[in-house]
Scaffold this active site. Sequence first.
Site, PDB file in Angstrom:
ATOM      1  N   ASP A  35      17.324  29.817  29.974  1.00  0.00           N
ATOM      2  CA  ASP A  35      16.613  29.059  31.225  1.00  0.00           C
ATOM      3  C   ASP A  35      16.422  30.292  32.146  1.00  0.00           C
ATOM      4  N   LEU A  37      16.213  29.597  35.742  1.00  0.00           N
ATOM      5  CA  LEU A  37      16.991  29.278  36.617  1.00  0.00           C
ATOM      6  C   LEU A  37      15.859  29.562  37.788  1.00  0.00           C
ATOM      7  N   THR A  38      14.626  28.787  37.674  1.00  0.00           N
ATOM      8  CA  THR A  38      13.646  28.672  38.681  1.00  0.00           C
ATOM      9  C   THR A  38      14.191  27.605  39.625  1.00  0.00           C
ATOM     10  N   ALA A  84      11.339  24.206  28.348  1.00  0.00           N
ATOM     11  CA  ALA A  84      11.134  25.239  29.539  1.00  0.00           C
ATOM     12  C   ALA A  84       9.611  24.880  29.999  1.00  0.00           C
ATOM     13  N   THR A 132       3.944  16.119  26.971  1.00  0.00           N
ATOM     14  CA  THR A 132       3.950  14.925  28.029  1.00  0.00           C
ATOM     15  C   THR A 132       2.640  13.828  27.874  1.00  0.00           C
ATOM     16  N   ASP A 133       2.898  12.741  28.059  1.00  0.00           N
ATOM     17  CA  ASP A 133       1.564  11.858  27.886  1.00  0.00           C
ATOM     18  C   ASP A 133       0.469  12.080  28.705  1.00  0.00           C
ATOM     19  N   GLU A 134       0.565  12.930  29.686  1.00  0.00           N
ATOM     20  CA  GLU A 134      -0.476  13.300  30.833  1.00  0.00           C
ATOM     21  C   GLU A 134      -1.656  14.215  30.039  1.00  0.00           C
ATOM     22  N   TYR A 158      -1.564  21.036  35.740  1.00  0.00           N
ATOM     23  CA  TYR A 158      -0.166  20.943  35.014  1.00  0.00           C
ATOM     24  C   TYR A 158      -0.628  20.378  33.461  1.00  0.00           C
ATOM     25  N   SER A 159      -1.304  18.973  33.238  1.00  0.00           N
ATOM     26  CA  SER A 159      -1.444  18.403  32.183  1.00  0.00           C
ATOM     27  C   SER A 159      -2.336  19.413  31.490  1.00  0.00           C
ATOM     28  N   LYS A 162      -0.171  21.789  29.658  1.00  0.00           N
ATOM     29  CA  LYS A 162       0.647  21.326  28.753  1.00  0.00           C
ATOM     30  C   LYS A 162      -0.076  21.278  27.435  1.00  0.00           C
ATOM     31  N   ASN A 188       9.913  10.494  32.759  1.00  0.00           N
ATOM     32  CA  ASN A 188      11.174  10.253  32.536  1.00  0.00           C
ATOM     33  C   ASN A 188      11.993   9.760  33.942  1.00  0.00           C
ATOM     34  N   ARG A 289      -3.065  11.917  46.013  1.00  0.00           N
ATOM     35  CA  ARG A 289      -3.022  13.276  45.165  1.00  0.00           C
ATOM     36  C   ARG A 289      -4.385  13.337  44.560  1.00  0.00           C
ATOM     37  N   HIS A 292      -5.825  11.962  41.035  1.00  0.00           N
ATOM     38  CA  HIS A 292      -4.621  11.075  40.398  1.00  0.00           C
ATOM     39  C   HIS A 292      -4.851  10.298  39.425  1.00  0.00           C
TER      40      HIS A 292
HETATM   41  P1  NAD Z   1      12.284  20.564  35.098  1.00  0.00           P
HETATM   42  O1  NAD Z   1      11.231  21.157  35.895  1.00  0.00           O
HETATM   43  O2  NAD Z   1      13.137  19.528  35.562  1.00  0.00           O
HETATM   44  O3  NAD Z   1      13.037  21.940  34.055  1.00  0.00           O
HETATM   45  C1  NAD Z   1      12.361  22.954  33.536  1.00  0.00           C
HETATM   46  C2  NAD Z   1      13.398  23.851  33.258  1.00  0.00           C
HETATM   47  O4  NAD Z   1      12.650  24.836  32.776  1.00  0.00           O
HETATM   48  C3  NAD Z   1      14.099  24.442  34.502  1.00  0.00           C
HETATM   49  O5  NAD Z   1      15.377  24.494  34.225  1.00  0.00           O
HETATM   50  C4  NAD Z   1      13.535  25.802  34.756  1.00  0.00           C
HETATM   51  O6  NAD Z   1      14.468  26.627  35.264  1.00  0.00           O
HETATM   52  C5  NAD Z   1      13.011  26.079  33.236  1.00  0.00           C
HETATM   53  N1  NAD Z   1      11.929  27.057  33.418  1.00  0.00           N
HETATM   54  C6  NAD Z   1      10.948  27.226  34.208  1.00  0.00           C
HETATM   55  N2  NAD Z   1      10.079  28.334  33.902  1.00  0.00           N
HETATM   56  C7  NAD Z   1      10.787  28.899  33.030  1.00  0.00           C
HETATM   57  C8  NAD Z   1      10.435  30.214  32.498  1.00  0.00           C
HETATM   58  N3  NAD Z   1       9.353  30.599  32.376  1.00  0.00           N
HETATM   59  N4  NAD Z   1      11.534  30.747  31.425  1.00  0.00           N
HETATM   60  C9  NAD Z   1      12.649  29.953  31.228  1.00  0.00           C
HETATM   61  N5  NAD Z   1      12.866  28.852  32.016  1.00  0.00           N
HETATM   62  C10 NAD Z   1      11.963  28.126  32.778  1.00  0.00           C
HETATM   63  O7  NAD Z   1      11.280  19.737  33.684  1.00  0.00           O
HETATM   64  P2  NAD Z   1      11.727  18.425  33.055  1.00  0.00           P
HETATM   65  O8  NAD Z   1      11.309  17.359  33.999  1.00  0.00           O
HETATM   66  O9  NAD Z   1      13.074  18.489  32.372  1.00  0.00           O
HETATM   67  O10 NAD Z   1      10.787  18.502  31.750  1.00  0.00           O
HETATM   68  C11 NAD Z   1      11.088  19.438  30.699  1.00  0.00           C
HETATM   69  C12 NAD Z   1      10.146  19.411  29.654  1.00  0.00           C
HETATM   70  O11 NAD Z   1       9.667  17.850  29.419  1.00  0.00           O
HETATM   71  C13 NAD Z   1       8.589  19.862  30.138  1.00  0.00           C
HETATM   72  O12 NAD Z   1       8.218  20.782  29.116  1.00  0.00           O
HETATM   73  C14 NAD Z   1       7.745  18.836  30.557  1.00  0.00           C
HETATM   74  O13 NAD Z   1       6.483  19.095  30.540  1.00  0.00           O
HETATM   75  C15 NAD Z   1       8.178  17.774  29.659  1.00  0.00           C
HETATM   76  N6  NAD Z   1       8.110  16.492  29.975  1.00  0.00           N
HETATM   77  C16 NAD Z   1       8.684  16.023  31.138  1.00  0.00           C
HETATM   78  C17 NAD Z   1       8.645  14.465  31.458  1.00  0.00           C
HETATM   79  C18 NAD Z   1       9.366  14.189  32.875  1.00  0.00           C
HETATM   80  O14 NAD Z   1       8.959  12.755  33.269  1.00  0.00           O
HETATM   81  N7  NAD Z   1       9.911  14.962  33.681  1.00  0.00           N
HETATM   82  C19 NAD Z   1       7.810  13.576  30.845  1.00  0.00           C
HETATM   83  C20 NAD Z   1       7.237  14.173  29.479  1.00  0.00           C
HETATM   84  C21 NAD Z   1       7.317  15.459  29.292  1.00  0.00           C
HETATM   85  P1  TYD Z   2       5.671  12.178  39.769  1.00  0.00           P
HETATM   86  O1  TYD Z   2       7.193  11.753  39.809  1.00  0.00           O
HETATM   87  O2  TYD Z   2       5.429  13.277  40.534  1.00  0.00           O
HETATM   88  O3  TYD Z   2       5.214  12.109  38.103  1.00  0.00           O
HETATM   89  P2  TYD Z   2       3.762  12.417  37.415  1.00  0.00           P
HETATM   90  O4  TYD Z   2       2.815  12.805  38.573  1.00  0.00           O
HETATM   91  O5  TYD Z   2       4.190  13.398  36.575  1.00  0.00           O
HETATM   92  O6  TYD Z   2       3.573  10.951  36.956  1.00  0.00           O
HETATM   93  O7  TYD Z   2       4.871  10.742  40.356  1.00  0.00           O
HETATM   94  C1  TYD Z   2       4.932   9.625  39.884  1.00  0.00           C
HETATM   95  C2  TYD Z   2       3.903   8.698  40.392  1.00  0.00           C
HETATM   96  O8  TYD Z   2       4.276   8.619  41.884  1.00  0.00           O
HETATM   97  C3  TYD Z   2       2.686   9.397  40.384  1.00  0.00           C
HETATM   98  O9  TYD Z   2       1.574   8.373  40.133  1.00  0.00           O
HETATM   99  C4  TYD Z   2       2.586   9.884  41.812  1.00  0.00           C
HETATM  100  C5  TYD Z   2       3.363   9.007  42.743  1.00  0.00           C
HETATM  101  N1  TYD Z   2       4.112   9.408  43.702  1.00  0.00           N
HETATM  102  C6  TYD Z   2       3.914   9.242  45.148  1.00  0.00           C
HETATM  103  O10 TYD Z   2       3.409   8.153  45.248  1.00  0.00           O
HETATM  104  N2  TYD Z   2       4.480   9.897  46.231  1.00  0.00           N
HETATM  105  C7  TYD Z   2       5.317  10.889  45.940  1.00  0.00           C
HETATM  106  O11 TYD Z   2       5.872  11.422  46.655  1.00  0.00           O
HETATM  107  C8  TYD Z   2       5.534  11.396  44.454  1.00  0.00           C
HETATM  108  C9  TYD Z   2       6.284  12.720  44.457  1.00  0.00           C
HETATM  109  C10 TYD Z   2       4.587  10.954  43.649  1.00  0.00           C
END
Ligand code: NAD
Ligand code: TYD
Length: 352
Positions: A35, A37-38, A84, A132-134, A158-159, A162, A188, A289, A292
């Site tokens: 990691d 550690l961003t 990551a 991700t589903d996005e 982002y999407s 991915k 999640n 957004r 969106h």
């Molecule tokens: P997060 O942003 O919480 O964590 C990302 C981690 O990756 C961090 O610890 C960061 O330090 C590390 N990182 C970032 N850039 C890096 C680099 N260049 N080298 C090494 N480490 C790096 O993300 P998350 O929400 O835990 O998501 C994890 C994965 O799951 C991602 O691939 C995301 O696309 C996917 N995902 C997330 C969700 C969600 O709801 N959060 C849903 C579906 C899929």
């Molecule tokens: P988010 O948690 O950023 O996840 P994602 O965009 O990956 O789905 O956002 C979840 C939903 O909530 C999305 O429809 C955007 C909305 N949202 C708000 O309405 N207000 C906020 O401040 C944020 C961060 C998200």
Amino acid sequence: MKKNILITGGAGFIGSHVVRLFVKKYSDYQIVNLDALTYAGNLENLKEIENAPNYVFEKGDITDEKFVPALFAKYNFDGVIHLAAESHVDRSITDPMAFIKTNVFGTVNLLNAAKDAWKGNFEGKRFYHISTDEVYGALENDGTFFVETTKYAPHSPYSASKASSDHFVRAYHDTYGLPVVVSNCSNNYGANHFPEKLIPLAINNIKHKKPIPIYGKGENVRDWLWVNDHARAIDIIFHNGKDGQTYNIGGNNEWTNIDLIRMLCKIMDKKLGREQGESAKLITFVTDRAGHDLRYAIDSSKLQRELGWKPSLQFEEGLEKTVDWYLENEQWLDNVINGAYQQYYQQQYANR
Ligand code: NAD
Ligand code: TYD
């Protein structure tokens, strides 16, 4: 024989749950957490297992073309679970390049390192890419779902990044025979979620009686899955998924943002001993957004049918557990909000 497993992004939200699960469940695996550690990486998430004998932390960047192959040479990995990423849509709108760098270039750098280290001998090897589903784009409010064969149509940087990484992973399977598996999961929620995302941001704002920003009219729909259920799915897919396959993971749990936040406000009023309706007064509609996506909804029947996974928690119960975690872990939240977590761990790993 002991297996060496690389988990990338293990200090982040989902990654830390996966690392904890694997370290505790598989004492015969050496888990290496890579990691950078961003801002999103927080080693406090891993306190519980940081001294476990089968756990190693390596600070490093997945985009580093020297460091990543050297890590493969050092540990001779049997498997990779790649989480990551830059993960926040709003940040991708202001800084798309960071997303291309980590999510696309970083993923291809890892694929190259695995391909070169494994040298065509793929027996017992696996590269598991977490997505991700996005990537599937947006659905209308018409009862349809994303399935594994839904055409990719990403809308945000982002999407799109991915989606691009998913294509590269599959291309390495089709071109070089790399044993890959991919999963695409819905939103999640749970412990250790960084408070820039909707649910932890709202919990923090409600706690401090600050406005809860809702984009547009709050009518966008997301399918929410408890992070521990995602980690369980990752365990099952890593061990039992078929090479070259994709599995959708979802909670079958759709909520408009406004209904979700209203429920969260009720739970918080109860937990904080506030009068019912007090927290809902903090709801503030703000500019939407850009681009969106209206609705995400996942059909996870392939995973349920073929690998026997299913979500374990009802949303209301999961949300209560999540609120409890944030209220019991005030220090974690405060350290993230004031940046103390970064200063502490950045100093500790300053020369790595
Ligand atoms: P997060 O942003 O919480 O964590 C990302 C981690 O990756 C961090 O610890 C960061 O330090 C590390 N990182 C970032 N850039 C890096 C680099 N260049 N080298 C090494 N480490 C790096 O993300 P998350 O929400 O835990 O998501 C994890 C994965 O799951 C991602 O691939 C995301 O696309 C996917 N995902 C997330 C969700 C969600 O709801 N959060 C849903 C579906 C899929
Ligand atoms: P988010 O948690 O950023 O996840 P994602 O965009 O990956 O789905 O956002 C979840 C939903 O909530 C999305 O429809 C955007 C909305 N949202 C708000 O309405 N207000 C906020 O401040 C944020 C961060 C998200």
